[in-house]
Write an enzyme that holds these catalytic residues in place. Structure first.
Site, short mmCIF file in Angstrom:
data_model
loop_
_atom_site.label_atom_id
_atom_site.label_comp_id
_atom_site.label_asym_id
_atom_site.label_seq_id
_atom_site.Cartn_x
_atom_site.Cartn_y
_atom_site.Cartn_z
NE ARG A 1 -40.39 -56.13 1.24
CZ ARG A 1 -40.71 -56.96 2.11
NH1 ARG A 1 -41.82 -56.64 2.58
NH2 ARG A 1 -40.05 -57.58 1.48
CE LYS B 1 -30.98 -35.89 -6.49
NZ LYS B 1 -29.54 -35.53 -6.67
CD GLU C 1 -26.39 -25.59 -2.62
OE1 GLU C 1 -26.68 -25.28 -3.45
OE2 GLU C 1 -25.63 -27.30 -2.11
CE LYS D 1 -34.15 -29.48 -4.88
NZ LYS D 1 -33.65 -29.83 -3.59
CD GLU E 1 -29.88 -35.21 -10.65
OE1 GLU E 1 -29.95 -35.40 -9.03
OE2 GLU E 1 -28.76 -34.94 -10.48
NE ARG F 1 -34.06 -33.05 -8.15
CZ ARG F 1 -34.53 -34.02 -7.39
NH1 ARG F 1 -35.22 -34.04 -7.34
NH2 ARG F 1 -33.94 -33.42 -6.17
CG ASN G 1 -25.63 -31.17 -10.35
OD1 ASN G 1 -25.81 -31.62 -8.88
ND2 ASN G 1 -25.35 -32.14 -10.89
CG HIS H 1 -23.52 -29.06 -6.74
ND1 HIS H 1 -23.73 -27.61 -6.58
CD2 HIS H 1 -24.02 -29.44 -5.22
CE1 HIS H 1 -24.44 -27.77 -5.24
NE2 HIS H 1 -24.15 -28.54 -4.60
CG HIS I 1 -20.14 -33.09 -5.40
ND1 HIS I 1 -21.04 -33.32 -6.29
CD2 HIS I 1 -20.94 -33.01 -4.10
CE1 HIS I 1 -22.39 -32.81 -5.80
NE2 HIS I 1 -21.92 -32.68 -4.47
CG HIS J 1 -22.31 -28.80 0.41
ND1 HIS J 1 -22.02 -29.96 -0.98
CD2 HIS J 1 -23.42 -28.63 -0.19
CE1 HIS J 1 -22.42 -29.87 -1.52
NE2 HIS J 1 -23.64 -29.04 -2.03
#
Ligand code: ADP
Ligand code: ZN
Length: 362
Positions: free
Chosen positions: A123, A145, A187, A229, A239, A243, A247, A250, A254, A266
């Protein structure tokens, strides 16, 4: 009858990012002082195990700390549920208890997998990110993330789970393949575009120093990226609103990755995505042509791609935007630019404009 369970709470998920050259050597000392645990588990990939993992393992052991290393085959194709299962089995077999601490040593793939493992093992146990690729140092290791890919798409399973610390050793970038380094720069440029015109100008002026891996320049771009960031995720950890800025580049990025069947890395996809979304901003009258030119020129000086590779089907790119993880009811919302250093979230863009920009980027 009704029983109410009151779980309103204020959590403190704060942590420090430590940046420096050759600080891998100081890890045992840092762990002893600041992150004591019964047991440390280094999770890494097959490349990093050889370059840094074994040394770190011995270093920590020599300081009389209980430590184990678990590795998996390097590469994005390992970022799946099987790798997670194997690592978890190994941990369970060794009966590591809840006072174990995971050290995620490697690029973004290691960070995402190890963070995911940390968040579910018994957990949830503590973990520290030790990113070694530029993408991981300026982006993926910060913000909590975690995730793995499935055959339905990338990063579709995952958790928000903050590390206890991030330790960035800039000297590890010396062994990173050049192309991986360049991909990470997209980035960095993204962060400058979202929030900081001065940083963008710094990148323009110092790109050769950066590409030659000058320590001072590296420390600066990593520090600035982490600060930007940090500022954004402090306001919005999960997000819900701002946030989303992160993106930028992206939505198209993506879609390009997926339309290329993930042959396009990427960072390269984000580079093309940044220019595409800058151009979309231009079409909507938000961003000046001169600034679009400046963005294109910086990407090119970094040797990042700014055109869509021929093998990618343009129609597929547009179709893919509606499958974007962040789309709402199949409608993608874009992050666009008002100027260099200022982003705007939640913009709907007509397909016609996207098609036009895609044609221009052929
Ligand atoms: P990401 O680009 O998200 O960081 P990976 O974690 O797969 O993706 O890292 C990209 C590749 O670079 C992998 O093969 C990894 O083993 C390798 N790598 C990461 N950091 C270093 C480093 N400091 N030196 C050498 N190779 C590295
Ligand atoms: Zn990204």
């Amino acid at each position: 009858m009704k029983i109410h369970i009151d779980l309103k709470k204020t959590e403190d998920n704060s942590y420090d990012i430590i940046i420096g050259s050759r600080i891998l050597n100081r890890i045992p000392e840092i762990l002893k002082k600041e992150n004591p645990a019964d047991n440390y588990i280094i999770i890494t990939d097959s490349n990093i195990k050889e370059i840094y993992g074994k040394d770190l393992l011995n270093n920590i052991k020599n300081n009389n700390l209980q430590t184990t290393l678990i590795s998996f085959e390097a590469g994005e194709q390992s970022k799946n549920i099987n790798t997670v299962k194997e690592i978890l089995s190994e941990m369970l077999k060794n009966n590591f208890d809840r006072d174990s601490l995971i050290l995620a040593l490697g690029g973004g793939v290691v960070g995402d997998i190890a963070g995911f493992v940390a968040s579910v093992y018994k957990r949830g146990i503590r973990y520290i990110q030790i990113p070694t690729s530029l993408i991981a140092q300026v982006d993926s290791s910060i913000g909590g993330k975690t995730g793995i890919n499935t055959r339905y798409g990338k990063n579709l399973l995952g958790t928000f789970y903050q590390p206890e610390k991030v330790i960035i050793d800039t000297s590890t970038l010396k062994t990173l393949p050049k192309q991986e380094f360049i991909n990470g720069l997209s980035e960095v440029i993204k962060h400058a575009l979202i929030k900081d015109k001065d940083f963008f100008n710094f990148l323009e002026k110092n790109i050769n120093t950066i590409l030659s891996l000058n320590n001072g320049a590296l420390e600066h771009i990593i520090k600035r990226s982490c600060e930007i960031k940090k500022e954004i995720i402090e306001k919005d950890e999960k997000e819900k609103h701002c946030r989303k800025m992160l993106n930028l580049g992206h939505t198209i990025g993506h879609s390009l990755e997926s339309a290329s069947s993930y042959k396009l890395p990427h960072g390269s996809a984000v580079s093309i995505g940044l220019l595409a979304e800058a151009k979309i901003s231009g079409e909507l009258g938000l961003l000046k042509q001169a600034e679009i030119k400046q963005i294109k020129s910086l990407l090119e000086t970094c040797r990042l791609p700014t055109t869509i590779p021929e093998f990618i089907n343009l129609k597929l790119i547009i179709k893919n935007t509606s499958y974007d993880k962040k789309a709402v009811k199949g409608e993608p919302y874009y992050v666009l630019l008002e100027k260099i250093g200022k982003a705007k979230i939640g913009v709907k863009v007509p397909d016609k404009i996207i098609s036009k920009v895609m044609e221009e980027l052929k």
